[in-house]
Design a protein around this motif. Structure first.
Motif, PDB file in Angstrom:
ATOM      1  N   LYS A  62      -0.226  20.469   0.182  1.00 30.82           N
ATOM      2  CA  LYS A  62      -0.463  19.922  -1.345  1.00 30.82           C
ATOM      3  C   LYS A  62       0.765  19.450  -1.773  1.00 30.82           C
ATOM      4  O   LYS A  62       0.708  18.630  -2.482  1.00 30.82           O
ATOM      5  N   GLY A  63       1.834  20.389  -1.811  1.00 36.56           N
ATOM      6  CA  GLY A  63       2.999  20.090  -2.277  1.00 36.56           C
ATOM      7  C   GLY A  63       3.719  18.971  -2.001  1.00 36.56           C
ATOM      8  O   GLY A  63       4.086  18.035  -2.654  1.00 36.56           O
ATOM      9  N   GLU A  68       4.822  12.921  -3.547  1.00 35.90           N
ATOM     10  CA  GLU A  68       4.514  11.614  -3.304  1.00 35.90           C
ATOM     11  C   GLU A  68       3.645  10.845  -4.160  1.00 35.90           C
ATOM     12  O   GLU A  68       3.337   9.624  -4.142  1.00 35.90           O
ATOM     13  N   HIS A  69       3.208  11.663  -5.371  1.00 33.87           N
ATOM     14  CA  HIS A  69       2.405  11.161  -6.332  1.00 33.87           C
ATOM     15  C   HIS A  69       0.965  10.629  -5.994  1.00 33.87           C
ATOM     16  O   HIS A  69       0.465   9.846  -6.378  1.00 33.87           O
ATOM     17  N   THR A  82      -0.957   6.540   4.524  1.00 35.54           N
ATOM     18  CA  THR A  82      -0.807   5.226   4.647  1.00 35.54           C
ATOM     19  C   THR A  82       0.778   4.777   3.985  1.00 35.54           C
ATOM     20  O   THR A  82       1.560   3.699   4.771  1.00 35.54           O
ATOM     21  N   ALA A  83       1.005   5.597   3.043  1.00 34.22           N
ATOM     22  CA  ALA A  83       2.390   4.983   2.239  1.00 34.22           C
ATOM     23  C   ALA A  83       3.749   5.790   2.900  1.00 34.22           C
ATOM     24  O   ALA A  83       4.682   5.116   2.982  1.00 34.22           O
ATOM     25  N   VAL A  84       3.426   6.900   3.703  1.00 36.96           N
ATOM     26  CA  VAL A  84       4.742   7.547   4.283  1.00 36.96           C
ATOM     27  C   VAL A  84       4.794   7.522   5.678  1.00 36.96           C
ATOM     28  O   VAL A  84       5.794   7.893   6.424  1.00 36.96           O
ATOM     29  N   ASP A  85       3.501   6.955   6.528  1.00 40.30           N
ATOM     30  CA  ASP A  85       3.589   6.983   7.878  1.00 40.30           C
ATOM     31  C   ASP A  85       3.310   5.568   8.542  1.00 40.30           C
ATOM     32  O   ASP A  85       2.053   5.100   8.759  1.00 40.30           O
ATOM     33  N   PRO A  86       4.258   4.885   8.350  1.00 44.55           N
ATOM     34  CA  PRO A  86       3.997   3.308   8.970  1.00 44.55           C
ATOM     35  C   PRO A  86       3.521   3.186  10.461  1.00 44.55           C
ATOM     36  O   PRO A  86       2.871   2.398  10.729  1.00 44.55           O
TER      37      PRO A  86
END
Length: 158
Positions: A62-63, A68-69, A82-86
């Motif tokens: 959760k943290g 990452e908002h 999707t945002a952090v794991d291309p």
């Protein structure tokens, strides 16, 4: 180790823990069905330990997601991945974890129904032993169950 690697490791630990929890819940079901209270007590202790460990991993996840908002919801975690794991390497363990959570939820509900069924059976037996008519149950005008108060003979009087 960066946050993505930490999240991935935590996710893998969660998947392992959810599989262990599922196994313990299946053991719990067998113990309930076989009416083995000593075994059930041991299983409950093990289950609680696994749940505590899962809660710890979940709090860490959760943290990282919120850093990452993103919201810590299934949709928010999908957006986080999707945002952090291309390379989309987290999608499979995340799906495994969600599926495991669903199976554990189903097992938990089934085990609760088994326990409720046994409690009703015991309550009926006790009413019969006390001489109450356990079979007569009616409904009031509002549709609520209403047990009759007619007393029969106790087993010692029979």
């Amino acid at each position: 180790m960066d946050r993505l690697e930490q999240f991935a490791d935590s996710l893998r630990r969660s998947v392992e823990l959810i599989h262990q929890l599922e196994g313990v819940m299946l053991e719990e079901m067998r113990a309930i069905e076989s009416r083995a209270p000593e075994q059930l007590q041991q299983i409950v202790v093990e289950k609680l330990e696994l749940v505590d460990r899962l809660e710890h991993e979940t709090a860490q996840q959760k943290g990282w997601v919120e850093l990452e908002h993103h919201s810590f919801t299934p949709e928010g975690i999908d957006a986080f991945i999707t945002a952090v794991d291309p390379k989309d390497q987290l999608r499979k363990p995340w799906g495994e974890l969600r599926a495991g959570i669903g199976r554990c939820d189903g097992l938990n509900k089934k085990n609760a129904r088994l326990i409720e069924r046994d409690q009703k059976r015991i309550a009926l037996s006790l009413r019969i032993l006390k001489g109450e008519d356990g079979a007569s149950s009616t409904y009031d005008p509002k549709g609520r169950a209403q047990t009759s108060r007619i007393q029969g003979r106790t087993i010692s009087q029979a």
